[in-house]
Design an enzyme around this catalytic site. Structure first.
Site, short mmCIF file in Angstrom:
data_model
loop_
_atom_site.label_atom_id
_atom_site.label_comp_id
_atom_site.label_asym_id
_atom_site.label_seq_id
_atom_site.Cartn_x
_atom_site.Cartn_y
_atom_site.Cartn_z
N ARG A 162 0.86 -1.18 0.00
CA ARG A 162 0.00 0.00 0.00
C ARG A 162 0.90 1.23 0.00
NH1 ARG A 162 -2.00 -3.59 4.01
NH2 ARG A 162 -4.10 -4.36 3.58
N LYS A 185 -2.25 -2.95 7.99
CA LYS A 185 -3.44 -2.51 8.70
C LYS A 185 -3.60 -3.27 10.00
CE LYS A 185 -6.30 -0.92 4.84
NZ LYS A 185 -7.59 -1.08 4.13
N HIS A 253 -3.05 2.47 -6.09
CA HIS A 253 -3.56 1.24 -5.50
C HIS A 253 -3.79 0.17 -6.57
CE1 HIS A 253 -4.57 -0.43 -1.67
NE2 HIS A 253 -5.73 -0.90 -2.10
N ARG A 256 -1.04 -2.24 -6.89
CA ARG A 256 -1.13 -3.34 -5.91
C ARG A 256 -2.08 -4.42 -6.43
NH1 ARG A 256 -1.18 -4.83 -0.27
NH2 ARG A 256 -3.30 -5.06 0.55
N HIS A 279 -3.93 -9.51 3.69
CA HIS A 279 -5.38 -9.54 3.84
C HIS A 279 -5.78 -10.50 4.96
CE1 HIS A 279 -6.10 -8.18 -0.58
NE2 HIS A 279 -5.95 -7.17 0.24
N TYR A 288 -9.37 -8.65 -5.23
CA TYR A 288 -8.22 -7.90 -5.73
C TYR A 288 -7.64 -8.53 -6.99
CZ TYR A 288 -7.40 -4.47 -2.04
OH TYR A 288 -7.49 -3.39 -1.21
#
Length: 308
Positions: A162, A185, A253, A256, A279, A288
């Site tokens: 990211r 995250k 993004h 990615r 993830h 994705y």
């Protein structure tokens, strides 16, 4: 007029947010969004019932109350996606509160969010991804800035990072080995391999950069030596995509997304790609990768021991 919510409701909200930080490792941006969404709900109830909503009142929320809340959001112009997000936060809060206070939260948990079409990521083709990196590099007036921008975008595409993860790298991460330890995250750590092309791009940038890499300083610097603003990365990729005639979905993004899609197309394993992207859910990785069900079934049939 600003409505005051009850002290008990505010204390409960902060207790839930503290628990979310501790148990889920939620990022501060997520915590802020949770707080705002649940506050909106409590403020609505306060206005709707014309009285402060303490814990007992919160426990008595009915199905008509929930319908009124959703109608209120719709009247305020909230999008279906925004309404679904707010309802999800309220439900999470109520699960925690019901367990703590001992009441039945069925009215809240059974509320249905409006349906909306999820926007699937649109990855770039391999040639377009390479062209994006090349164009980003040559459009800056200063050669070191162009090298910096190319290095950042190469890390997004070559490592599946990211923007925030790439810009959190410090001088302590250089020189790069064959892998990087990335904190994503929710504070979740993962190890990502670093391709030689990515190491070379960063090396070129650092050779030209007027600022020495320092262990406690950002690896990627702005023109004045401070941390590189993510908005600048978005701007240079926007300029590059316009020059290349790429669609508006060709964002940082999207690089990615492209990383994941191209890995899967080359025979990569979905579970391994999930780990590389950081993830929590495999279903997120499937979105994705933007591949059709036929290709997924081919991967399944080739990998499953009982297939065929």
């Amino acid at each position: 007029m600003t409505l005051e919510i009850s002290g008990a409701a505010r204390d409960a909200l902060e207790g839930w947010l503290t628990a979310s930080r501790a148990l889920k490792g939620s990022a501060e941006n997520t915590i802020t969004a949770y707080r705002n969404d649940v506050l909106d709900f409590i403020v609505f109830l306060t206005s709707y019932h014309a009285e402060p909503q303490g814990l007992k009142a919160l426990a008595r929320v009915t199905t008509p109350d929930m319908r009124a809340f959703m109608a209120h959001l719709r009247a305020e112009g909230a999008s279906p996606r925004s309404m679904a997000r707010k309802l999800s936060a309220v439900k999470s809060f109520y699960r925690w509160l019901a367990e703590r206070e001992g009441f039945e939260p069925t009215a809240v948990l059974s509320a249905r969010a409006p349906k909306f079409q999820k926007k699937l990521p649109r990855p770039l083709g391999e040639d377009a991804a390479r062209a994006m990196i090349d164009t980003v590099e040559i459009q800056a007036a200063d050669s070191w800035v162009g090298a910096r921008d190319a290095a950042v975008v190469t890390l997004l595409y070559g490592c599946g990072l990211r923007i925030s993860e790439a810009l959190k790298l410090t001088g302590a991460d250089w020189p790069m080995g064959d892998s990087l330890r990335i904190t994503g995250k929710g504070g979740k750590e993962r190890i990502v391999p670093v391709l030689k092309v990515a190491r070379d791009a960063v090396a070129t940038y650092l050779q030209l950069c007027p600022f020495e890499p320092e262990p406690t300083q950002p690896l990627f610097r702005g023109k004045r030596g401070g941390a590189l603003n993510p908005r600048l990365v978005q701007k240079v990729t926007e300029k590059a995509r316009m020059q290349l005639g790429l669609p508006a979905t060709a964002t940082p993004h999207a690089m990615r997304h492209s990383f994941a899609t191209h890995l899967l197309s080359a025979g990569g394993d979905l579970r391994a790609i999930q780990e590389l992207l950081g993830h929590a859910s495999l279903s997120t990785t499937q979105a994705y990768t933007s591949v059709d069900s036929v290709h997924l079934m081919k991967v399944y049939n080739a990998a499953h021991p009982k297939a065929g």
